[in-house]
Design an enzyme around this catalytic site. Sequence first.
Site, PDB file in Angstrom:
ATOM      1  N   SER A 130       8.648  14.261   3.970  1.00  0.00           N
ATOM      2  CA  SER A 130       8.929  12.839   3.776  1.00  0.00           C
ATOM      3  C   SER A 130      10.045  12.600   2.766  1.00  0.00           C
ATOM      4  O   SER A 130      10.171  13.321   1.764  1.00  0.00           O
ATOM      5  CB  SER A 130       7.650  12.164   3.274  1.00  0.00           C
ATOM      6  OG  SER A 130       7.944  10.890   2.739  1.00  0.00           O
ATOM      7  N   GLU A 132       9.895  10.439   0.645  1.00  0.00           N
ATOM      8  CA  GLU A 132       9.220  10.152  -0.636  1.00  0.00           C
ATOM      9  C   GLU A 132       9.382  11.317  -1.607  1.00  0.00           C
ATOM     10  O   GLU A 132       9.295  11.132  -2.819  1.00  0.00           O
ATOM     11  CB  GLU A 132       7.730   9.907  -0.405  1.00  0.00           C
ATOM     12  CG  GLU A 132       7.372   8.493  -0.033  1.00  0.00           C
ATOM     13  CD  GLU A 132       7.606   7.485  -1.150  1.00  0.00           C
ATOM     14  OE1 GLU A 132       7.085   7.710  -2.252  1.00  0.00           O
ATOM     15  OE2 GLU A 132       8.301   6.494  -0.921  1.00  0.00           O
ATOM     16  N   TYR A 153       0.946  11.251  -3.347  1.00  0.00           N
ATOM     17  CA  TYR A 153       1.325  11.533  -1.958  1.00  0.00           C
ATOM     18  C   TYR A 153       2.585  12.397  -1.908  1.00  0.00           C
ATOM     19  O   TYR A 153       2.644  13.405  -1.191  1.00  0.00           O
ATOM     20  CB  TYR A 153       1.556  10.211  -1.218  1.00  0.00           C
ATOM     21  CG  TYR A 153       2.255  10.365   0.112  1.00  0.00           C
ATOM     22  CD1 TYR A 153       1.549  10.760   1.252  1.00  0.00           C
ATOM     23  CD2 TYR A 153       3.628  10.125   0.243  1.00  0.00           C
ATOM     24  CE1 TYR A 153       2.197  10.905   2.477  1.00  0.00           C
ATOM     25  CE2 TYR A 153       4.278  10.263   1.460  1.00  0.00           C
ATOM     26  CZ  TYR A 153       3.559  10.652   2.565  1.00  0.00           C
ATOM     27  OH  TYR A 153       4.196  10.811   3.785  1.00  0.00           O
TER      28      TYR A 153
HETATM   29  P1  NAP Z   1      -0.288   7.502  10.087  1.00  0.00           P
HETATM   30  O1  NAP Z   1      -0.060   6.443  11.124  1.00  0.00           O
HETATM   31  O2  NAP Z   1      -0.934   7.127   8.798  1.00  0.00           O
HETATM   32  O3  NAP Z   1      -1.161   8.661  10.787  1.00  0.00           O
HETATM   33  C1  NAP Z   1      -1.778   9.653  10.030  1.00  0.00           C
HETATM   34  C2  NAP Z   1      -2.624  10.508  10.951  1.00  0.00           C
HETATM   35  O4  NAP Z   1      -3.306  11.506  10.168  1.00  0.00           O
HETATM   36  C3  NAP Z   1      -3.717   9.715  11.697  1.00  0.00           C
HETATM   37  O5  NAP Z   1      -3.877  10.265  12.981  1.00  0.00           O
HETATM   38  C4  NAP Z   1      -4.951  10.008  10.845  1.00  0.00           C
HETATM   39  O6  NAP Z   1      -6.172   9.880  11.545  1.00  0.00           O
HETATM   40  C5  NAP Z   1      -4.694  11.481  10.496  1.00  0.00           C
HETATM   41  N1  NAP Z   1      -5.501  11.929   9.375  1.00  0.00           N
HETATM   42  C6  NAP Z   1      -5.642  11.335   8.162  1.00  0.00           C
HETATM   43  N2  NAP Z   1      -6.507  12.046   7.405  1.00  0.00           N
HETATM   44  C7  NAP Z   1      -6.932  13.096   8.163  1.00  0.00           C
HETATM   45  C8  NAP Z   1      -7.853  14.163   7.947  1.00  0.00           C
HETATM   46  N3  NAP Z   1      -8.533  14.288   6.795  1.00  0.00           N
HETATM   47  N4  NAP Z   1      -8.040  15.052   8.938  1.00  0.00           N
HETATM   48  C9  NAP Z   1      -7.383  14.910  10.128  1.00  0.00           C
HETATM   49  N5  NAP Z   1      -6.510  13.921  10.391  1.00  0.00           N
HETATM   50  C10 NAP Z   1      -6.283  13.019   9.415  1.00  0.00           C
HETATM   51  O7  NAP Z   1       1.082   8.236   9.732  1.00  0.00           O
HETATM   52  P2  NAP Z   1       2.465   8.246  10.549  1.00  0.00           P
HETATM   53  O8  NAP Z   1       3.288   7.095  10.082  1.00  0.00           O
HETATM   54  O9  NAP Z   1       2.194   8.448  11.989  1.00  0.00           O
HETATM   55  O10 NAP Z   1       3.146   9.546   9.927  1.00  0.00           O
HETATM   56  C11 NAP Z   1       2.917  10.837  10.484  1.00  0.00           C
HETATM   57  C12 NAP Z   1       3.187  11.894   9.433  1.00  0.00           C
HETATM   58  O11 NAP Z   1       4.541  11.784   8.981  1.00  0.00           O
HETATM   59  C13 NAP Z   1       2.330  11.794   8.177  1.00  0.00           C
HETATM   60  O12 NAP Z   1       2.129  13.104   7.700  1.00  0.00           O
HETATM   61  C14 NAP Z   1       3.211  11.013   7.205  1.00  0.00           C
HETATM   62  O13 NAP Z   1       2.839  11.321   5.879  1.00  0.00           O
HETATM   63  C15 NAP Z   1       4.576  11.559   7.565  1.00  0.00           C
HETATM   64  N6  NAP Z   1       5.722  10.675   7.339  1.00  0.00           N
HETATM   65  C16 NAP Z   1       5.711   9.391   7.832  1.00  0.00           C
HETATM   66  C17 NAP Z   1       6.827   8.596   7.668  1.00  0.00           C
HETATM   67  C18 NAP Z   1       6.872   7.176   8.198  1.00  0.00           C
HETATM   68  O14 NAP Z   1       7.764   6.426   7.774  1.00  0.00           O
HETATM   69  N7  NAP Z   1       5.994   6.811   9.129  1.00  0.00           N
HETATM   70  C19 NAP Z   1       7.964   9.101   7.014  1.00  0.00           C
HETATM   71  C20 NAP Z   1       7.938  10.424   6.545  1.00  0.00           C
HETATM   72  C21 NAP Z   1       6.814  11.210   6.736  1.00  0.00           C
HETATM   73  P3  NAP Z   1      -6.909   8.423  11.667  1.00  0.00           P
HETATM   74  O15 NAP Z   1      -6.191   7.722  12.786  1.00  0.00           O
HETATM   75  O16 NAP Z   1      -8.303   8.799  12.000  1.00  0.00           O
HETATM   76  O17 NAP Z   1      -6.738   7.733  10.351  1.00  0.00           O
HETATM   77  O1  G4F Z   2       5.738   0.376   3.595  1.00  0.00           O
HETATM   78  P1  G4F Z   2       5.443   1.157   2.374  1.00  0.00           P
HETATM   79  O2  G4F Z   2       4.014   1.240   1.949  1.00  0.00           O
HETATM   80  O3  G4F Z   2       6.080   2.586   2.623  1.00  0.00           O
HETATM   81  P2  G4F Z   2       6.488   3.779   1.632  1.00  0.00           P
HETATM   82  O4  G4F Z   2       5.777   3.694   0.342  1.00  0.00           O
HETATM   83  O5  G4F Z   2       7.970   3.797   1.588  1.00  0.00           O
HETATM   84  O6  G4F Z   2       5.913   5.047   2.414  1.00  0.00           O
HETATM   85  C1  G4F Z   2       6.100   5.204   3.816  1.00  0.00           C
HETATM   86  O7  G4F Z   2       7.312   5.878   4.036  1.00  0.00           O
HETATM   87  C2  G4F Z   2       7.352   7.230   3.538  1.00  0.00           C
HETATM   88  C3  G4F Z   2       8.741   7.791   3.844  1.00  0.00           C
HETATM   89  O8  G4F Z   2       9.633   7.479   2.802  1.00  0.00           O
HETATM   90  C4  G4F Z   2       6.258   8.019   4.195  1.00  0.00           C
HETATM   91  F1  G4F Z   2       6.316   9.312   3.755  1.00  0.00           F
HETATM   92  C5  G4F Z   2       4.909   7.417   3.872  1.00  0.00           C
HETATM   93  O9  G4F Z   2       3.879   8.131   4.559  1.00  0.00           O
HETATM   94  C6  G4F Z   2       4.909   5.969   4.367  1.00  0.00           C
HETATM   95  O10 G4F Z   2       4.971   5.985   5.771  1.00  0.00           O
HETATM   96  O11 G4F Z   2       6.272   0.573   1.146  1.00  0.00           O
HETATM   97  C7  G4F Z   2       7.675   0.392   1.199  1.00  0.00           C
HETATM   98  C8  G4F Z   2       8.128  -0.376  -0.037  1.00  0.00           C
HETATM   99  C9  G4F Z   2       7.584   0.193  -1.348  1.00  0.00           C
HETATM  100  O12 G4F Z   2       8.631   0.269  -2.291  1.00  0.00           O
HETATM  101  C10 G4F Z   2       6.553  -0.821  -1.810  1.00  0.00           C
HETATM  102  O13 G4F Z   2       6.439  -0.948  -3.224  1.00  0.00           O
HETATM  103  O14 G4F Z   2       7.610  -1.705   0.069  1.00  0.00           O
HETATM  104  C11 G4F Z   2       7.128  -2.091  -1.200  1.00  0.00           C
HETATM  105  N1  G4F Z   2       6.105  -3.124  -1.022  1.00  0.00           N
HETATM  106  C12 G4F Z   2       6.214  -4.404  -1.524  1.00  0.00           C
HETATM  107  N2  G4F Z   2       5.099  -5.089  -1.238  1.00  0.00           N
HETATM  108  C13 G4F Z   2       4.919  -3.005  -0.411  1.00  0.00           C
HETATM  109  C14 G4F Z   2       4.280  -4.243  -0.551  1.00  0.00           C
HETATM  110  N3  G4F Z   2       4.345  -1.965   0.242  1.00  0.00           N
HETATM  111  C15 G4F Z   2       3.110  -2.160   0.787  1.00  0.00           C
HETATM  112  N4  G4F Z   2       2.521  -1.135   1.477  1.00  0.00           N
HETATM  113  N5  G4F Z   2       2.446  -3.354   0.651  1.00  0.00           N
HETATM  114  C16 G4F Z   2       2.982  -4.418  -0.001  1.00  0.00           C
HETATM  115  O15 G4F Z   2       2.370  -5.485  -0.124  1.00  0.00           O
END
Ligand code: NAP
Ligand code: G4F
Length: 337
Positions: A130, A132, A153
């Site tokens: 990520s 992050e 995280y």
């Molecule tokens: P997500 O929607 O939160 O999905 C997370 C998945 O992990 C869900 O299927 C969840 O199952 C499963 N999970 C959580 N805890 C678990 C456990 N203890 N055992 C088995 N499975 C578990 O995340 P996403 O946005 O699809 O992201 C996919 C991956 O990419 C994650 O690793 C995330 O950290 C990473 N990532 C995401 C982003 C982004 O912007 N979306 C960016 C960079 C990296 P449930 O459905 O049962 O909760």
């Molecule tokens: O949407 P966010 O919660 O995403 P964040 O923290 O960037 O993380 C996501 O992206 C990562 C990749 O860079 C992934 F690895 C991670 O698993 C996840 O998918 O927050 C985005 C921004 C933050 O700066 C937060 O402080 O939005 C700001 N924010 C402002 N108000 C908020 C809120 N975020 C959330 N979730 N909720 C709010 O009310």
Amino acid sequence: MTKALITGITGQDGSYLAEQLLARGYEVHGLIRRSSSFNTGRLADIYRDRHENDVKLFLHHADLAESSRLVRLIYEIQPDEVYHLGAQSHVRVSFDIPEYTMDVTGMGTIRMLEAIRDAQITPRFYQASSSEMFGSAPPPQGENTPFHPRSPYAVAKVMGFWAAVNYRESYGMHASNGILFNHESPRRGETFVTRKITRALVRIQAGLQEKLYLGNLDAKRDWGYAPDFTEAMWMIVQHDEPGDYVIATGEMHSVRDFLNAAGEHLGIDWEKVVEIDPTYYRAAEVDALCGDATKAREELGWEPTVTFDELVKIMVDADVKQLADERPGLNIRAENE
Ligand code: NAP
Ligand code: G4F
């Protein structure tokens, strides 16, 4: 037929990746957690009962906290490709449950890698790393930018990143990291900021909600479209040499910009309905993320296809449709008025 195993198949990315792999003719296996309510909603379009003919998608109960089950499943499935996407993926929540996050998001990767070694098979391995991990390192961030994680995280993801590199170097595994910047879609979890905004503004416009409470509106992110990013995962795994790739659009916008674009598309003045609640602030914030995906473009031929404005519209329109589907009564009244 190529067999893929996806952890996190019920999440946003897992569901898009499963669709794309099935369309390519793969047999797809996914790990799902036992839940007291259905957690397979995002798979509704591709799931078929296993009693039907020609089923290509198989779901197995498992948890990233339990290694014995992971070892047994990987041995039984014998996948050619493993996409490790499962994680406790919410950054703010990781400050509340750091031990759990480290265990599932960090140790979960080690458990997967060890399960592959125990099964004595050599699948290609994708680690969902990520942006992050870059934390407070200033943008633009690329593969050579030093990590400075700012949350439990992100610390756990740094562990997973180096574990994948270490197993590649130690055991010759085809293990790769996709360092993905934020990517969103109508399937984004409802508590990430983009979906929280689109869902709430649509509900406010429909008279179902009065206020939207948010945290830091000045944070900046590089927001792309999730199906573009899951396509990149597959391209990374197909590359002959394993490696680490930044996947990003290269454009940065603030949370405020996202509110402006969503409000404009809906015709709502968001400043009248948004209030700041410090509950949503993070103990340590990541101020600005913007990725340099030159390596992915040059080595993989990957490019994003959806712009920021298009992404906002896709998400707003999907939430309008979802609400209309949920509340047919509301629609009928509107049409008759
Ligand atoms: P997500 O929607 O939160 O999905 C997370 C998945 O992990 C869900 O299927 C969840 O199952 C499963 N999970 C959580 N805890 C678990 C456990 N203890 N055992 C088995 N499975 C578990 O995340 P996403 O946005 O699809 O992201 C996919 C991956 O990419 C994650 O690793 C995330 O950290 C990473 N990532 C995401 C982003 C982004 O912007 N979306 C960016 C960079 C990296 P449930 O459905 O049962 O909760
Ligand atoms: O949407 P966010 O919660 O995403 P964040 O923290 O960037 O993380 C996501 O992206 C990562 C990749 O860079 C992934 F690895 C991670 O698993 C996840 O998918 O927050 C985005 C921004 C933050 O700066 C937060 O402080 O939005 C700001 N924010 C402002 N108000 C908020 C809120 N975020 C959330 N979730 N909720 C709010 O009310």
